[in-house]
Design a protein around this motif. Structure first.
Motif, PDB file in Angstrom:
ATOM      1  N   UNK A 193      83.767  59.622  88.347  1.00 30.59           N
ATOM      2  CA  UNK A 193      84.959  59.126  87.653  1.00 30.59           C
ATOM      3  C   UNK A 193      85.006  59.608  86.201  1.00 30.59           C
ATOM      4  N   UNK A 194      86.208  59.721  85.660  1.00 36.93           N
ATOM      5  CA  UNK A 194      86.373  60.080  84.258  1.00 36.93           C
ATOM      6  C   UNK A 194      86.239  58.863  83.355  1.00 36.93           C
ATOM      7  N   UNK A 195      86.297  59.085  82.069  1.00 33.87           N
ATOM      8  CA  UNK A 195      86.176  57.996  81.094  1.00 33.87           C
ATOM      9  C   UNK A 195      86.949  58.374  79.843  1.00 33.87           C
ATOM     10  N   UNK A 196      86.941  57.483  78.837  1.00 34.21           N
ATOM     11  CA  UNK A 196      87.760  57.718  77.647  1.00 34.21           C
ATOM     12  C   UNK A 196      86.926  57.647  76.372  1.00 34.21           C
ATOM     13  N   UNK A 197      87.609  57.442  75.234  1.00 33.76           N
ATOM     14  CA  UNK A 197      86.953  57.488  73.925  1.00 33.76           C
ATOM     15  C   UNK A 197      86.000  56.324  73.692  1.00 33.76           C
ATOM     16  N   UNK A 198      86.020  55.323  74.565  1.00 36.22           N
ATOM     17  CA  UNK A 198      85.132  54.169  74.374  1.00 36.22           C
ATOM     18  C   UNK A 198      83.659  54.545  74.585  1.00 36.22           C
ATOM     19  N   UNK A 199      83.407  55.742  75.146  1.00 35.29           N
ATOM     20  CA  UNK A 199      82.015  56.221  75.217  1.00 35.29           C
ATOM     21  C   UNK A 199      81.457  56.443  73.818  1.00 35.29           C
ATOM     22  N   UNK A 200      82.323  56.885  72.891  1.00 37.42           N
ATOM     23  CA  UNK A 200      81.893  57.079  71.496  1.00 37.42           C
ATOM     24  C   UNK A 200      81.540  55.739  70.846  1.00 37.42           C
ATOM     25  N   UNK A 201      82.286  54.701  71.197  1.00 37.65           N
ATOM     26  CA  UNK A 201      82.055  53.369  70.610  1.00 37.65           C
ATOM     27  C   UNK A 201      80.688  52.834  71.021  1.00 37.65           C
ATOM     28  N   UNK A 202      80.304  53.040  72.281  1.00 39.38           N
ATOM     29  CA  UNK A 202      79.014  52.587  72.795  1.00 39.38           C
ATOM     30  C   UNK A 202      77.855  53.086  71.930  1.00 39.38           C
ATOM     31  N   UNK A 203      77.985  54.285  71.385  1.00 41.85           N
ATOM     32  CA  UNK A 203      76.881  54.939  70.685  1.00 41.85           C
ATOM     33  C   UNK A 203      76.807  54.589  69.192  1.00 41.85           C
ATOM     34  N   UNK A 204      77.835  53.921  68.672  1.00 45.41           N
ATOM     35  CA  UNK A 204      77.885  53.621  67.240  1.00 45.41           C
ATOM     36  C   UNK A 204      76.650  52.850  66.751  1.00 45.41           C
ATOM     37  N   UNK A 205      76.221  51.769  67.409  1.00 47.42           N
ATOM     38  CA  UNK A 205      75.071  51.021  66.883  1.00 47.42           C
ATOM     39  C   UNK A 205      73.814  51.866  66.733  1.00 47.42           C
ATOM     40  N   UNK A 206      73.574  52.778  67.677  1.00 47.06           N
ATOM     41  CA  UNK A 206      72.370  53.613  67.618  1.00 47.06           C
ATOM     42  C   UNK A 206      72.433  54.577  66.436  1.00 47.06           C
ATOM     43  N   UNK A 207      73.615  55.146  66.196  1.00 47.16           N
ATOM     44  CA  UNK A 207      73.769  56.070  65.072  1.00 47.16           C
ATOM     45  C   UNK A 207      73.620  55.311  63.752  1.00 47.16           C
ATOM     46  N   UNK A 208      74.238  54.139  63.649  1.00 42.99           N
ATOM     47  CA  UNK A 208      74.145  53.351  62.423  1.00 42.99           C
ATOM     48  C   UNK A 208      72.708  52.917  62.165  1.00 42.99           C
ATOM     49  N   UNK A 209      71.984  52.553  63.204  1.00 36.87           N
ATOM     50  CA  UNK A 209      70.578  52.162  63.043  1.00 36.87           C
ATOM     51  C   UNK A 209      69.783  53.292  62.406  1.00 36.87           C
TER      52      UNK A 209
END
Length: 268
Positions: A193-209
């Protein structure tokens, strides 16, 4: 003068000069990446803004492009840049938090760009994400690598897939994983299945950490961001906040902490 800089799979990057200014000269590393090169160049042209590395020029015949040069290199070099004696005074929660705000602001820009709703597909690991961004000399962030930014079109329910191979690991969003992996069914790109821009949101906490590092006050930042980061990690992508939601929370927390710090200094 031409000096070899760190490139990626698609491009060889060299430090050069143009009109006495240092610039980054990028050339295609292999014909097999020509499609990626053309896509990256088209995105650089379409998305020129303060959040994006400045495009100086390009030559389609030679498959080369010239962009502004940032001596600190990619975000992978953040800790080493801040550890330098002349920059050590900048290694504070304020500097690092501003970088995190820059990062989510860039995501907001890409998700609402002049070229449509774009998803960062070169983001299957923390290291890969960090390599997509450059650290400026005044310690801000610009996005640099735009050769994997597929388009989501909500009006036609058009979704994206980041590549044609199976993704794995905890870093990628749950919807990027093969849904039948626990049933022993072999991966099929057609059935994925395809997905949308919310995949980028999932990764935000790890990048901010990563961006916050281990500076005094960083634990207070993480405490204030706990709730929005929990929302970013919702299994259902529809329940995750937008990048703008995250920008607003980050900015509010930053401003509140700056006021508290100023008030504490006044008391002293």
């Amino acid at each position: 003068m031409v000096v070899n800089l760190m490139g990626n799979d698609t491009m060889h990057v060299f430090l050069s000069e143009w009109k006495t200014q240092k610039v980054a000269l990028s050339e295609l590393s292999s014909p097999e990446y020509l499609e990626d090169f053309n896509h990256g160049l088209s995105m650089l042209e379409a998305l020129q803004a303060p959040q994006v590395v400045q495009l100086v020029g390009f030559c389609l015949e030679d498959h080369t492009l010239v962009t502004e040069h940032h001596p600190h290199g990619s975000l992978l070099n953040l800790d080493s840049a801040l550890s330098q004696q002349q920059h050590h005074h900048r290694d504070t929660w304020q500097t690092r938090f501003r970088l995190a705000i820059d990062y989510v602001s860039i995501l907001h820009y890409l998700h609402n760009s002049p070229a449509g709703q774009r998803v960062m597909c070169d983001s299957n690991s923390l290291e890969k994400i960090l390599s997509q961004f450059l650290l400026t000399t005044d310690f801000h962030i610009v996005v640099n690598d735009l050769d994997a930014l597929p388009l989501v079109d909500p009006s036609s329910s058009s979704l994206v897939k980041c590549g044609h191979r199976e993704l794995s690991g905890d870093f990628v969003a749950p919807e990027q994983l093969w849904p039948f992996r626990n049933e022993g069914k072999p991966f099929s790109d057609e059935l994925m299945p395809g997905y949308d821009e919310k995949t980028d949101i999932w990764k935000i906490p790890d990048v901010t950490w990563f961006l916050m590092g281990r500076v005094p006050g960083g634990d207070v930042v993480h405490f204030h961001l706990f709730q929005i980061h929990e929302e970013c990690k919702k299994e259902d992508p529809k329940l995750r906040p937008s990048a703008l939601d995250v920008v607003n929370v980050y900015t509010a927390v930053y401003n509140s902490m700056v006021r508290e710090t100023a008030g504490f200094r006044d008391m002293l």
